[in-house]
Design a protein around this motif. Structure first.
Motif, PDB file in Angstrom:
ATOM      1  N   UNK A  82     -19.012  -1.116  -5.402  1.00  0.00           N
ATOM      2  CA  UNK A  82     -18.196   0.066  -5.304  1.00  0.00           C
ATOM      3  C   UNK A  82     -17.951   0.391  -3.809  1.00  0.00           C
ATOM      4  N   UNK A  83     -19.025   0.622  -3.150  1.00  0.00           N
ATOM      5  CA  UNK A  83     -19.013   1.080  -1.848  1.00  0.00           C
ATOM      6  C   UNK A  83     -18.189   0.130  -0.727  1.00  0.00           C
ATOM      7  N   UNK A  84     -18.465  -1.412  -1.174  1.00  0.00           N
ATOM      8  CA  UNK A  84     -17.539  -2.507  -0.415  1.00  0.00           C
ATOM      9  C   UNK A  84     -16.375  -2.272  -0.671  1.00  0.00           C
ATOM     10  N   UNK A  85     -15.823  -2.037  -1.795  1.00  0.00           N
ATOM     11  CA  UNK A  85     -14.426  -1.927  -2.163  1.00  0.00           C
ATOM     12  C   UNK A  85     -13.796  -0.706  -1.488  1.00  0.00           C
ATOM     13  N   UNK A  86     -14.191   0.258  -1.658  1.00  0.00           N
ATOM     14  CA  UNK A  86     -13.887   1.668  -0.915  1.00  0.00           C
ATOM     15  C   UNK A  86     -13.737   1.387   0.815  1.00  0.00           C
ATOM     16  N   UNK A  87     -14.793   0.957   1.406  1.00  0.00           N
ATOM     17  CA  UNK A  87     -14.713   0.597   2.582  1.00  0.00           C
ATOM     18  C   UNK A  87     -13.629  -0.486   3.099  1.00  0.00           C
ATOM     19  N   UNK A  88     -13.651  -1.589   2.334  1.00  0.00           N
ATOM     20  CA  UNK A  88     -12.486  -2.510   2.633  1.00  0.00           C
ATOM     21  C   UNK A  88     -11.195  -1.960   2.514  1.00  0.00           C
ATOM     22  N   UNK A  89     -10.668  -1.101   1.458  1.00  0.00           N
ATOM     23  CA  UNK A  89      -9.545  -0.514   1.114  1.00  0.00           C
ATOM     24  C   UNK A  89      -9.160   0.410   2.527  1.00  0.00           C
ATOM     25  N   UNK A  90     -10.243   1.170   2.758  1.00  0.00           N
ATOM     26  CA  UNK A  90      -9.882   2.196   3.826  1.00  0.00           C
ATOM     27  C   UNK A  90      -9.687   1.662   5.330  1.00  0.00           C
ATOM     28  N   UNK A  91     -10.402   0.412   5.652  1.00  0.00           N
ATOM     29  CA  UNK A  91     -10.228  -0.448   6.784  1.00  0.00           C
ATOM     30  C   UNK A  91      -8.779  -0.838   6.752  1.00  0.00           C
ATOM     31  N   UNK A  92      -8.588  -1.602   5.861  1.00  0.00           N
ATOM     32  CA  UNK A  92      -7.254  -2.275   5.640  1.00  0.00           C
ATOM     33  C   UNK A  92      -6.032  -1.332   5.926  1.00  0.00           C
ATOM     34  N   UNK A 141      -8.934   1.291  -8.607  1.00  0.00           N
ATOM     35  CA  UNK A 141      -9.297   0.926 -10.198  1.00  0.00           C
ATOM     36  C   UNK A 141     -10.578   0.238 -10.016  1.00  0.00           C
ATOM     37  N   UNK A 142     -11.127  -0.330  -9.111  1.00  0.00           N
ATOM     38  CA  UNK A 142     -12.279  -0.934  -9.002  1.00  0.00           C
ATOM     39  C   UNK A 142     -13.560   0.117  -9.440  1.00  0.00           C
ATOM     40  N   UNK A 161      -7.235   5.352   0.092  1.00  0.00           N
ATOM     41  CA  UNK A 161      -7.540   4.336  -0.712  1.00  0.00           C
ATOM     42  C   UNK A 161      -6.405   4.278  -1.886  1.00  0.00           C
ATOM     43  N   UNK A 162      -6.386   2.966  -2.349  1.00  0.00           N
ATOM     44  CA  UNK A 162      -5.622   2.662  -3.353  1.00  0.00           C
ATOM     45  C   UNK A 162      -5.921   1.907  -4.455  1.00  0.00           C
TER      46      UNK A 162
END
Length: 292
Positions: A236-246, A261-262, A256-257
């Motif tokens: 969960x944390x990794x998906x949120x961070x990746x979304x924010x960074x991108x 969903x994840x 976040x987008x």
């Protein structure tokens, strides 16, 4: 059937001592060989030295042959062209062959991983120098060297010693290898600073979260439920961070987008696992269901 010379007890063929008086049994048909001779050790030492000498002699012969071939090629190049040009390519090939074939004969101990490391390093240097000789720069050699480095990282992970595995798990080693190789690929091949920033910005949190998750799992005594909780929280944390960074690097905005969903899937699962972990009744019911 033999008998004991002291007490007269009947003995079997396998008896080395009398079972009654413990007198040593001497079998006349079996010749005793003294083990105190130095001949076997001396023979083994001589054989080892002879084998070592033959290996060194083989390496010397191969080295002389490759050196003579290289000198002949350079001499022919000088006679025809007046300077050293095309002969550098076969000479570099001779050097590569020397590293891969002749040099191991001079080493006392050769392991697969050590030879593979030597060959990978020699091949990488050969490709870089060959690219410089042919093109005057490093272009296609960088891609080939990256492939060799990637193969070496895979093999090195397999041959990690037990002492290193106590501090660096194989999973974290491969995560770090992928991160380093990704940055090298972006930096060498693409040369785009934005791609390098995105790779490093995502790779560093991934390594940190993996380390934290690993040590939490190692220190946890909650069994499978605790393991699943840590893994779901890390995802969960990794998906949120990746979304924010991108979004930040690509669109210059903080939002976040797709990670929502994840999170919509992982957060309810985390809540359920937490409730099961806190309730002994739920634990016992689930345990009974699983055992059935």
């Amino acid at each position: 059937m033999p008998y004991c010379v002291e007490c007269g007890v009947e003995l079997s063929e396998y008896h080395k001592k009398c079972p009654l008086c413990q007198t040593e049994v001497m079998h006349p048909n079996i010749k005793s060989v003294s083990d105190n001779t130095d001949y076997p050790d001396y023979r083994a030492s001589v054989n080892g030295q002879d084998k070592r000498a033959r290996r060194i002699m083989t390496g010397i012969i191969l080295s002389i042959q490759l050196f003579v071939y290289s000198v002949v090629l350079v001499f022919i190049n000088l006679i025809i062209s007046g300077r050293i040009t095309w002969s550098l390519i076969p000479v570099l090939s001779m050097v590569l062959v020397w590293f891969g074939v002749a040099w191991p004969f001079f080493k006392k101990r050769n392991t697969f991983f050590r030879l593979f490391t030597y060959d990978a390093l020699a091949t990488s240097l050969y490709l870089i120098l060959l690219n410089l000789v042919i093109s005057g720069n490093i272009s296609w050699a960088s891609i080939a060297v990256l492939a060799i480095v990637w193969m070496w990282m895979i093999i090195a992970g397999i041959f990690l010693t037990d002492r290193i595995r106590r501090f660096v798990p194989v999973t974290l080693y491969y995560l770090f290898s992928v991160f380093v190789l990704s940055m090298l690929t972006v930096f060498i091949i693409d040369g785009e600073p934005l791609a390098l920033y995105i790779t490093s910005a995502i790779g560093v949190p991934a390594l940190v979260i993996s380390l934290i998750s690993y040590f939490i799992i190692k220190a946890s005594k909650n069994g499978v439920i605790g393991l699943l909780q840590v893994l779901l929280a890390a995802v969960t944390v990794m998906c949120l961070l990746t979304d924010l960074i991108l979004h930040y690097y690509l669109f210059s905005e903080i939002k976040v987008s797709w990670s929502l969903i994840v999170s919509a899937v992982t957060v309810p699962c985390l809540t359920t696992l937490y409730a099961v972990h806190k309730s002994r009744e739920l634990k016992s019911v689930i345990a009974r269901k699983l055992h059935r």
